[in-house]
Design a protein around this motif. Structure first.
Motif, PDB file in Angstrom:
ATOM      1  N   VAL A 140      28.999   0.748 -76.501  1.00 60.28           N
ATOM      2  CA  VAL A 140      29.064  -0.519 -77.742  1.00 60.28           C
ATOM      3  C   VAL A 140      27.347  -1.144 -77.481  1.00 60.28           C
ATOM      4  CG1 VAL A 140      31.280  -1.562 -77.419  1.00 60.28           C
ATOM      5  CG2 VAL A 140      29.653  -2.847 -75.993  1.00 60.28           C
ATOM      6  N   ASP A 182      25.893  -2.918 -81.168  1.00 64.46           N
ATOM      7  CA  ASP A 182      25.977  -1.439 -82.079  1.00 64.46           C
ATOM      8  C   ASP A 182      26.924  -1.539 -82.966  1.00 64.46           C
ATOM      9  OD1 ASP A 182      25.625   0.086 -84.019  1.00 64.46           O
ATOM     10  OD2 ASP A 182      25.657   2.136 -82.443  1.00 64.46           O
ATOM     11  N   GLU A 183      26.240  -2.513 -83.608  1.00 67.37           N
ATOM     12  CA  GLU A 183      27.605  -2.946 -85.806  1.00 67.37           C
ATOM     13  C   GLU A 183      28.148  -1.786 -85.691  1.00 67.37           C
ATOM     14  OE1 GLU A 183      28.666  -5.617 -85.370  1.00 67.37           O
ATOM     15  OE2 GLU A 183      26.967  -6.762 -83.571  1.00 67.37           O
ATOM     16  N   GLY A 184      27.565  -0.452 -85.552  1.00 71.82           N
ATOM     17  CA  GLY A 184      27.752   1.095 -86.404  1.00 71.82           C
ATOM     18  C   GLY A 184      28.062   1.632 -85.102  1.00 71.82           C
ATOM     19  N   SER A 185      28.750   1.193 -84.666  1.00 72.05           N
ATOM     20  CA  SER A 185      29.562   1.951 -83.040  1.00 72.05           C
ATOM     21  C   SER A 185      30.769   2.860 -83.299  1.00 72.05           C
ATOM     22  CB  SER A 185      29.849   0.725 -81.656  1.00 72.05           C
ATOM     23  OG  SER A 185      30.444   1.561 -81.040  1.00 72.05           O
ATOM     24  N   VAL A 196      33.848   1.015 -82.273  1.00 69.55           N
ATOM     25  CA  VAL A 196      33.486  -0.346 -83.078  1.00 69.55           C
ATOM     26  C   VAL A 196      34.621  -1.339 -82.778  1.00 69.55           C
ATOM     27  CG1 VAL A 196      34.160  -0.350 -85.357  1.00 69.55           C
ATOM     28  CG2 VAL A 196      32.113  -2.252 -84.752  1.00 69.55           C
ATOM     29  N   LEU A 216      34.095  -3.329 -79.775  1.00 67.32           N
ATOM     30  CA  LEU A 216      33.214  -3.866 -79.987  1.00 67.32           C
ATOM     31  C   LEU A 216      33.947  -6.002 -80.472  1.00 67.32           C
ATOM     32  CD1 LEU A 216      30.335  -4.605 -81.208  1.00 67.32           C
ATOM     33  CD2 LEU A 216      31.029  -5.815 -82.164  1.00 67.32           C
ATOM     34  N   LEU A 217      34.704  -5.076 -81.476  1.00 68.32           N
ATOM     35  CA  LEU A 217      35.993  -5.898 -82.250  1.00 68.32           C
ATOM     36  C   LEU A 217      36.419  -6.831 -80.842  1.00 68.32           C
ATOM     37  CD1 LEU A 217      35.581  -4.578 -85.089  1.00 68.32           C
ATOM     38  CD2 LEU A 217      34.214  -6.799 -84.696  1.00 68.32           C
ATOM     39  N   ARG A 236      34.929  -9.434 -78.447  1.00 68.18           N
ATOM     40  CA  ARG A 236      34.888 -10.123 -79.136  1.00 68.18           C
ATOM     41  C   ARG A 236      36.107 -11.171 -79.586  1.00 68.18           C
ATOM     42  NH1 ARG A 236      30.486  -8.619 -83.536  1.00 68.18           N
ATOM     43  NH2 ARG A 236      29.019  -8.428 -82.515  1.00 68.18           N
TER      44      ARG A 236
END
Length: 293
Positions: free
Chosen positions: A109, A125-128, A131, A134-135, A138
């Motif tokens: 991430v 990294d929003e473009g992981s 991703v 990452l979401l 959160r």
């Protein structure tokens, strides 16, 4: 303590379940197939039949637990976020009173760590390529009634497992080369799966909310790992050309040139955790991967 865990029939989740049981905890494990049920049952865990889409099963199991570990993942599922989001809602919604929830995160991430290991609270990294992780992080950290802990693991290895290490060994045997691209100077932070599992147990027994990097303090050059793999397989030490790597590794190819390093200081301080298992290079050449030569 009664712990409900998803993903206990998988690589990391299975070792976490094993360590929880060894520490004297009761483990209830989600199992979506007969094979998964046999595997978690053999560990000594209570079998909870169902998958991530069975939301009522998840709610009931979480409601009856003192803490939850979510380690289930299907990297081949393109809609993993669509599967995981309602599953997390069900699990988190069934917990209250600050009960612990540990989420299996990943170092992927982070942006490329070319300037050194990133901090847990730094940019992501929003473009992981993962991703959905990452979401998921959160979503878990935003839950108000739990003590939410995210453990971002480095390159997990040990016990002859790890998707990336196994892929590297397979490609090296197939193509007769060391499975890296370019100079191979990029650095990775490995973590042995048993060390990682001990951190999960510590995070459940002494809950501290937040994000924690999980890795050893050894920084490993990609080239050194690839050459260790070549030594294991008897392959040439020459690197792969980028096109061959893309064909052989598929979606994992982009990871080969990343700098994926982690500083575990926060986890060490919060949980009194230290790594102690064999390092990745020794593990590949003389340890748990020897049978794959």
């Amino acid at each position: 303590m009664k712990v409900f865990i998803t993903g206990a029939s998988g690589y990391v989740g299975g070792v976490v379940a094993e360590h929880l049981l060894a520490a004297g905890h009761h483990v209830a494990a989600l199992a979506r197939s007969e094979r998964a049920a046999e595997r978690v049952g053999a560990l000594g865990a209570e079998v909870v039949r169902g998958g991530l889409a069975d939301l009522d099963v998840l709610r009931d199991a979480a409601a009856g637990a003192d803490a939850v570990v979510h380690a289930a993942v299907d990297y081949a599922e393109p809609a993993m976020r669509a599967v995981e989001e309602p599953a997390l809602d069900a699990l988190l919604g069934a917990l209250d009173g600050g009960r612990g929830f540990v989420y299996a995160g990943t170092a992927l991430v982070y942006p490329d760590a070319v300037a050194g290991p990133p901090e847990e609270d730094g940019a992501l990294d929003e473009g992981s390529p993962q991703v959905f992780k990452l979401l998921g992080e959160r979503q878990v950290l935003a839950a108000g009634d739990v003590t939410a802990t995210v453990l971002r693991g480095g390159l997990v290895h040990g016990r002859g497992g790890s998707a990336l290490v196994l892929a590297m060994i397979g490609v090296s045997k197939q193509l007769g080369a060391a499975p890296y691209v370019g100079l191979g100077e990029n650095l990775w932070s490995p973590v042995h799966v048993d060390d990682l599992a001990r951190l999960y147990v510590a995070a459940l027994e002494r809950p501290v909310g937040g994000v924690f990097n999980a890795a050893s303090r050894t920084l490993l050059r990609m080239r050194d790992l690839a050459e260790a793999v070549a030594e294991l397989t008897g392959a040439d030490r020459a690197p792969l050309d980028p096109e061959a790597a893309a064909r052989a590794f598929g979606p994992l190819a982009g990871v080969l040139e990343r700098n994926i390093t982690l500083d575990p200081t926060r986890a060490e301080r919060a949980f009194g955790w230290r790594t102690r298992e064999v390092g990745l290079l020794e593990d590949v050449v003389r340890g748990s991967y020897r049978h794959l030569a």
